[in-house]
Design a protein around this motif. Structure first.
Motif, PDB file in Angstrom:
ATOM      1  N   ARG A   2       1.431   8.982  -4.835  1.00  0.00           N
ATOM      2  CA  ARG A   2       3.223   7.454  -4.671  1.00  0.00           C
ATOM      3  C   ARG A   2       3.261   6.821  -5.787  1.00  0.00           C
ATOM      4  O   ARG A   2       4.442   6.187  -5.773  1.00  0.00           O
ATOM      5  CB  ARG A   2       2.715   6.918  -3.128  1.00  0.00           C
ATOM      6  N   LEU A   3       2.704   6.073  -6.303  1.00  0.00           N
ATOM      7  CA  LEU A   3       3.454   5.100  -6.986  1.00  0.00           C
ATOM      8  C   LEU A   3       3.123   6.102  -8.131  1.00  0.00           C
ATOM      9  O   LEU A   3       4.861   5.307  -8.641  1.00  0.00           O
ATOM     10  CB  LEU A   3       1.820   4.281  -7.893  1.00  0.00           C
ATOM     11  N   LEU A  36       0.572  -1.273  -0.266  1.00  0.00           N
ATOM     12  CA  LEU A  36      -0.315  -0.022   0.214  1.00  0.00           C
ATOM     13  C   LEU A  36       0.777   0.614  -0.128  1.00  0.00           C
ATOM     14  O   LEU A  36       0.783   2.663  -0.112  1.00  0.00           O
ATOM     15  CB  LEU A  36      -1.100  -0.147   0.750  1.00  0.00           C
ATOM     16  N   ALA A  37       2.056   1.211   0.668  1.00  0.00           N
ATOM     17  CA  ALA A  37       2.942   1.918   1.003  1.00  0.00           C
ATOM     18  C   ALA A  37       3.612   2.443  -0.602  1.00  0.00           C
ATOM     19  O   ALA A  37       3.552   3.762  -0.940  1.00  0.00           O
ATOM     20  CB  ALA A  37       3.744   1.937   1.648  1.00  0.00           C
ATOM     21  N   LEU A  38       3.968   1.428  -1.243  1.00  0.00           N
ATOM     22  CA  LEU A  38       4.515   1.681  -2.628  1.00  0.00           C
ATOM     23  C   LEU A  38       3.960   2.700  -3.835  1.00  0.00           C
ATOM     24  O   LEU A  38       4.077   2.639  -4.555  1.00  0.00           O
ATOM     25  CB  LEU A  38       5.173   0.714  -2.797  1.00  0.00           C
ATOM     26  N   GLY A  39       1.880   2.181  -3.175  1.00  0.00           N
ATOM     27  CA  GLY A  39       0.569   2.846  -4.182  1.00  0.00           C
ATOM     28  C   GLY A  39      -0.148   2.365  -4.396  1.00  0.00           C
ATOM     29  O   GLY A  39      -0.658   2.143  -5.363  1.00  0.00           O
ATOM     30  N   ALA A  40       0.121   0.773  -4.244  1.00  0.00           N
ATOM     31  CA  ALA A  40      -0.977  -0.757  -4.562  1.00  0.00           C
ATOM     32  C   ALA A  40      -2.118  -0.098  -4.413  1.00  0.00           C
ATOM     33  O   ALA A  40      -2.153   0.549  -3.117  1.00  0.00           O
ATOM     34  CB  ALA A  40      -0.843  -1.613  -4.042  1.00  0.00           C
ATOM     35  N   PRO A  41      -3.249  -0.032  -5.310  1.00  0.00           N
ATOM     36  CA  PRO A  41      -4.804  -0.222  -4.969  1.00  0.00           C
ATOM     37  C   PRO A  41      -5.025  -0.623  -4.040  1.00  0.00           C
ATOM     38  O   PRO A  41      -4.230  -1.583  -3.649  1.00  0.00           O
ATOM     39  CB  PRO A  41      -4.839   0.516  -6.044  1.00  0.00           C
ATOM     40  N   ARG A  42      -6.003  -0.295  -3.156  1.00  0.00           N
ATOM     41  CA  ARG A  42      -6.658  -1.268  -2.549  1.00  0.00           C
ATOM     42  C   ARG A  42      -7.002  -2.270  -3.091  1.00  0.00           C
ATOM     43  O   ARG A  42      -7.199  -3.266  -2.669  1.00  0.00           O
ATOM     44  CB  ARG A  42      -7.389  -0.577  -1.506  1.00  0.00           C
ATOM     45  N   VAL A  89       6.499  -1.956  -9.025  1.00  0.00           N
ATOM     46  CA  VAL A  89       6.198  -0.686  -8.728  1.00  0.00           C
ATOM     47  C   VAL A  89       5.289   0.273 -10.101  1.00  0.00           C
ATOM     48  O   VAL A  89       4.360   0.095 -10.520  1.00  0.00           O
ATOM     49  CB  VAL A  89       7.324   0.406  -8.868  1.00  0.00           C
ATOM     50  N   PRO A 136      -1.103   1.701   5.943  1.00  0.00           N
ATOM     51  CA  PRO A 136       0.544   2.053   5.798  1.00  0.00           C
ATOM     52  C   PRO A 136       1.180   2.525   6.698  1.00  0.00           C
ATOM     53  O   PRO A 136       2.212   1.540   6.592  1.00  0.00           O
ATOM     54  CB  PRO A 136       0.996   2.266   4.241  1.00  0.00           C
ATOM     55  N   LEU A 137       1.560   3.197   6.753  1.00  0.00           N
ATOM     56  CA  LEU A 137       2.237   4.015   8.164  1.00  0.00           C
ATOM     57  C   LEU A 137       1.993   2.797   8.605  1.00  0.00           C
ATOM     58  O   LEU A 137       3.204   2.615   9.821  1.00  0.00           O
ATOM     59  CB  LEU A 137       2.114   5.767   8.078  1.00  0.00           C
ATOM     60  N   ALA A 183      -2.315   7.076  -2.800  1.00  0.00           N
ATOM     61  CA  ALA A 183      -1.597   5.387  -3.383  1.00  0.00           C
ATOM     62  C   ALA A 183      -1.497   6.310  -4.992  1.00  0.00           C
ATOM     63  O   ALA A 183      -0.234   5.525  -5.430  1.00  0.00           O
ATOM     64  CB  ALA A 183      -2.634   4.688  -3.283  1.00  0.00           C
ATOM     65  N   GLN A 184      -1.588   6.637  -5.668  1.00  0.00           N
ATOM     66  CA  GLN A 184      -1.434   7.028  -7.239  1.00  0.00           C
ATOM     67  C   GLN A 184      -0.381   8.201  -6.803  1.00  0.00           C
ATOM     68  O   GLN A 184       0.605   7.878  -8.330  1.00  0.00           O
ATOM     69  CB  GLN A 184      -2.950   7.655  -7.656  1.00  0.00           C
ATOM     70  N   TYR A 237      -6.294  -3.847  -5.375  1.00  0.00           N
ATOM     71  CA  TYR A 237      -4.960  -4.582  -5.845  1.00  0.00           C
ATOM     72  C   TYR A 237      -4.362  -5.634  -4.555  1.00  0.00           C
ATOM     73  O   TYR A 237      -4.618  -6.722  -4.679  1.00  0.00           O
ATOM     74  CB  TYR A 237      -3.638  -4.184  -6.321  1.00  0.00           C
ATOM     75  N   PHE A 256      10.125   5.258  -2.209  1.00  0.00           N
ATOM     76  CA  PHE A 256      10.600   4.890  -0.946  1.00  0.00           C
ATOM     77  C   PHE A 256      11.472   4.031  -0.518  1.00  0.00           C
ATOM     78  O   PHE A 256      11.306   3.125  -1.249  1.00  0.00           O
ATOM     79  CB  PHE A 256       9.561   4.397  -0.156  1.00  0.00           C
ATOM     80  N   GLU A 281       4.540  -3.202 -12.522  1.00  0.00           N
ATOM     81  CA  GLU A 281       3.581  -3.761 -12.611  1.00  0.00           C
ATOM     82  C   GLU A 281       2.623  -3.051 -12.119  1.00  0.00           C
ATOM     83  O   GLU A 281       1.375  -2.685 -12.930  1.00  0.00           O
ATOM     84  CB  GLU A 281       3.459  -5.439 -11.657  1.00  0.00           C
ATOM     85  N   LEU A 282       2.489  -2.867 -10.864  1.00  0.00           N
ATOM     86  CA  LEU A 282       1.388  -1.743 -10.556  1.00  0.00           C
ATOM     87  C   LEU A 282       0.882  -0.420 -11.499  1.00  0.00           C
ATOM     88  O   LEU A 282      -0.165  -0.179 -11.310  1.00  0.00           O
ATOM     89  CB  LEU A 282       1.703  -0.839  -8.956  1.00  0.00           C
ATOM     90  N   ARG A 315      -7.825   8.745  -0.277  1.00  0.00           N
ATOM     91  CA  ARG A 315      -6.423   7.901   0.487  1.00  0.00           C
ATOM     92  C   ARG A 315      -6.039   7.025  -1.142  1.00  0.00           C
ATOM     93  O   ARG A 315      -4.995   6.753  -1.627  1.00  0.00           O
ATOM     94  CB  ARG A 315      -7.179   6.583   0.731  1.00  0.00           C
ATOM     95  N   LEU A 341       2.027  10.280   2.858  1.00  0.00           N
ATOM     96  CA  LEU A 341       2.089   8.496   3.412  1.00  0.00           C
ATOM     97  C   LEU A 341       0.780   8.943   4.720  1.00  0.00           C
ATOM     98  O   LEU A 341       0.113   8.383   5.384  1.00  0.00           O
ATOM     99  CB  LEU A 341       2.863   8.465   3.694  1.00  0.00           C
ATOM    100  N   ASP A 342       0.636  10.329   4.958  1.00  0.00           N
ATOM    101  CA  ASP A 342       0.106  11.048   5.848  1.00  0.00           C
ATOM    102  C   ASP A 342      -0.149  11.928   5.323  1.00  0.00           C
ATOM    103  O   ASP A 342      -0.804  12.547   4.509  1.00  0.00           O
ATOM    104  CB  ASP A 342       1.095  10.363   7.552  1.00  0.00           C
TER     105      ASP A 342
END
Lengths: 410, 231
Positions: free
Chosen positions: B86-87, A302-308, B112, A402-403, B83-84, A310, B92, B114-115, B79, B59-60
């Motif tokens: 960050r992607l 999730l932190a790396l940006g994976a959608p929920r 990443v 994620p945090l 996420a998008q 996923y 990180f 792949e996402l 949210r 992230l926050d």
């Protein structure tokens, strides 16, 4: 997909436990359905083979005294009708008479069935149930009786039996046939209360040329699941019946047995739903623990940006792979068991079951029958339950912050 | 010449609330990171380094103030939008490497991409190139637990930079590594910064790292106490 498979392999003990929770209910369901199918088939075969047939054509009238069926004095037009029907595999005529069987000072009330041995020899399960002596032959002057009756009267094959029979629409008569054979059937009431003679013997006994029923069997009927074929055939014959006659199918002739056969399966399935529910709970618990163990990893995704979705998909995919694999194995092993039992001619049940099984007219032998659709549906139902059970852990995984997960992890 | 701001923080406040206890972590932070910077945040524990890093990376969310990534404000994002963000824009690197244990080194590096929906051939090529640059391509088909800490952290850096993000945020990336491994890793990140103009921002106590960055932002009690160019 690869990751999900590796997760399953990484947590082997957890995977095995969850797989068992899927495997066991599917295996049991296939085996239980096989048992139910086997029992249904045996009960149906016993009921229709020894007693009702798939249908009977009778004369409509108030029943004569003595609980006897009314006589059909001229069966020829009815026989032509049945003979012409494409639905009918075979049929026979029957003259059922209330009678007294006596030998050596002992006597018992029985039903004398006058039958036509020419057809019955090839089709009747009673002919195949003869264990000592032989079955009737056309024009036979002898009698075949159940082993229980033989024991009760203290006679043996070759001995003479006194039959005192009467039909309320005919007359009383006596016959002295010799016992040519004995049959052994699971139902003790039939074994003690049914004797079969050639139709001619029965007709002489009642001093009538008539019969009481035409008993017919419909093509391609293997069990109660084929009952609609019987219903259709009966409807077609009924449409052509002359006035004063009725055609009754097996369900109308033995309503209690038909009802039992009808409710047996839903009751079993209800028990299996409970099995599935318990299996689902184990799957849910196992996947939930898996999600807890993977909190950090899912949080990283999730932190790396994976959608929920996923993350939800990962958990659902994992559970889908596990459930499908275990359900397929459960179904295949269950099917193998069923086929194995059938290939061995059935599994003998302990003697304690003998009386219980006899109530349903079947031998204490575990016979099994299952269809491909039942096997596939059993597996699919458990996969659906497992997927539903995976939903909550999947949602929980997707709701991770994620945090928070990383703080927890570090 | 005006340099392009990749991340900006404007009057950032962050207060953690636990029951009736309010713990201020950031008290009005303004900071801008430009493209190609190699910067670090230093300060004692509890000074707000990690909190600021998390806010800058989406992230926050701040209690008040605004964060802009590539010029776009992110405080009001959902949210899913974060996420998008960050992607697409942030890489990180974590102190504990945080590689995905069931994926191979190559699969971790490709994760990443792949996402992001890149085709397999392209993400494989891109990931292998970065792994080679970081000297860990020979481990491409091994699982992370077979690698040393330094090697794992290189893979983590590869995963962070593989999609060419606007900024790489690294939280104590050398804290678990010995001196030689740390220096090697810092040199590698430095090289990536110079060759690809990748922006790096570290939260660190590590003087070995602080000696090699261009800019050090000193945080104390949730405020920027000093912001100095050191190279």
């Amino acid at each position: 997909m690869k990751a999900a498979l590796r997760h399953l392999l990484r947590g082997r003990r957890r995977t095995i436990l969850a797989a068992l929770a899927v495997f066991v209910p599917v295996f049991l369901l296939v085996v239980f359905l096989g048992m139910i199918g086997g029992m249904e088939k045996e009960m149906f075969a016993s009921l229709t083979g020894f007693d009702t047939g798939h249908f009977q054509i009778r004369r409509v009238s108030d029943r004569p005294a003595g609980n006897a069926l009314p006589l059909i004095r001229d069966p020829a037009p009815l026989l032509s009708l049945v003979d012409a029907s494409d639905d009918v595999a075979w049929y026979t005529v029957r003259l059922d008479l209330p009678a007294l069987a006596a030998a050596g000072g002992r006597s018992l009330g029985v039903v004398v069935q006058g039958i036509s041995p020419a057809e019955a020899t090839f089709h009747s399960p009673l002919a195949r149930a003869v264990r000592a002596g032989r079955y009737l032959e056309p024009g036979d002057e002898g009698v075949v009786v159940g082993q229980q009756l033989l024991d009760a009267l203290g006679v043996s094959v070759g001995d003479e039996l006194i039959l005192l029979g009467a039909h309320p629409q005919g007359a009383a008569g006596v016959a002295l046939p010799r016992v040519v054979g004995t049959f052994t059937i699971p139902d003790p009431a039939l074994g003690r209360g049914l004797v079969q003679v050639d139709l001619g013997v029965a007709q002489r006994l009642a001093r009538t040329a008539g019969i009481t029923a035409i008993v017919g069997y419909v093509r391609d009927v293997d069990g109660p699941w084929d009952a609609p074929r019987i219903v259709d055939a009966v409807a077609r014959i009924r449409a052509q019946l002359p006035e004063g006659y009725e055609i009754l199918d097996w369900a109308a002739l033995a309503p209690e047995s038909e009802m039992y056969l009808r409710i047996m399966r839903p009751i079993t399935v209800a028990f299996m739903v409970a099995f599935f529910f318990l299996g689902g709970l184990v799957v849910l618990n196992t996947l939930y623990l898996s999600v807890l163990e993977r909190t950090r990893e899912l949080g990283i995704m999730l932190a790396l940006g994976a959608p929920r979705r996923y993350v939800t998909g990962q958990v659902i995919l994992e559970s889908g792979l596990l459930a499908t694999g275990a359900a397929v194995v459960g179904a295949v092993v269950g099917l193998g068991f069923v086929l194995g039992v059938e290939a061995a001619g059935g599994l003998p049940l302990p003697g304690a079951y003998e009386v219980g099984m006899a109530l349903f007219g079947i031998e204490p032998l575990l016979r099994m029958r299952i269809t491909a659709a039942e096997v596939v549906l059993s597996a699919m139902a458990m996969v659906a339950v497992a997927m539903a059970a995976a939903w909550y852990p999947a949602r929980r995984a997707a709701a991770l912050e994620p945090l928070e997960t990383m703080r927890h992890a570090d | 010449m005006r340099t392009e701001a990749v991340v900006e923080a404007r009057e950032l406040h962050k207060v953690y609330v636990t029951g009736s206890v309010r713990t201020p972590a950031l008290n009005g932070v303004d900071v801008t990171l430009s493209r190609g910077e190699f910067a670090a945040m230093a300060g004692p524990s509890g000074s707000g380094k990690s909190t600021l890093l998390h806010l800058l990376g989406g992230l926050d969310k701040p209690t008040s103030g605004e964060v802009l990534v590539s010029g776009a404000p992110i405080s009001a994002l959902s949210r899913a939008q974060l996420a998008q963000l960050r992607l697409r824009h942030v890489g990180f690197v974590f102190q504990a490497y945080n590689l995905i244990p069931v994926l191979t080194v190559l699969e971790n590096a490709m994760f990443v991409l792949e996402l992001q929906g890149l085709p397999l051939a392209r993400r494989r090529k891109q990931a292998l190139a970065v792994l080679a640059e970081l000297g860990v391509d020979k481990y491409a088909h091994q699982f992370p637990n077979k690698l040393s800490g330094g090697e794992q952290q290189r893979v983590a850096v590869a995963r962070a930079v593989v999609s060419d993000p606007a900024i790489v945020l690294a939280d104590e990336p050398t804290a678990n590594l010995d001196t030689k491994t740390s220096l090697d890793l810092i040199d590698l990140m430095r090289r990536m910064n110079e060759e690809h103009k990748t922006t790096f921002l570290f939260a660190t106590h590590d003087t070995r790292l602080l000696d090699r960055v261009d800019r050090v932002i000193h945080l104390e009690d949730g405020r920027i106490a000093r912001d100095e160019r050191v190279r």
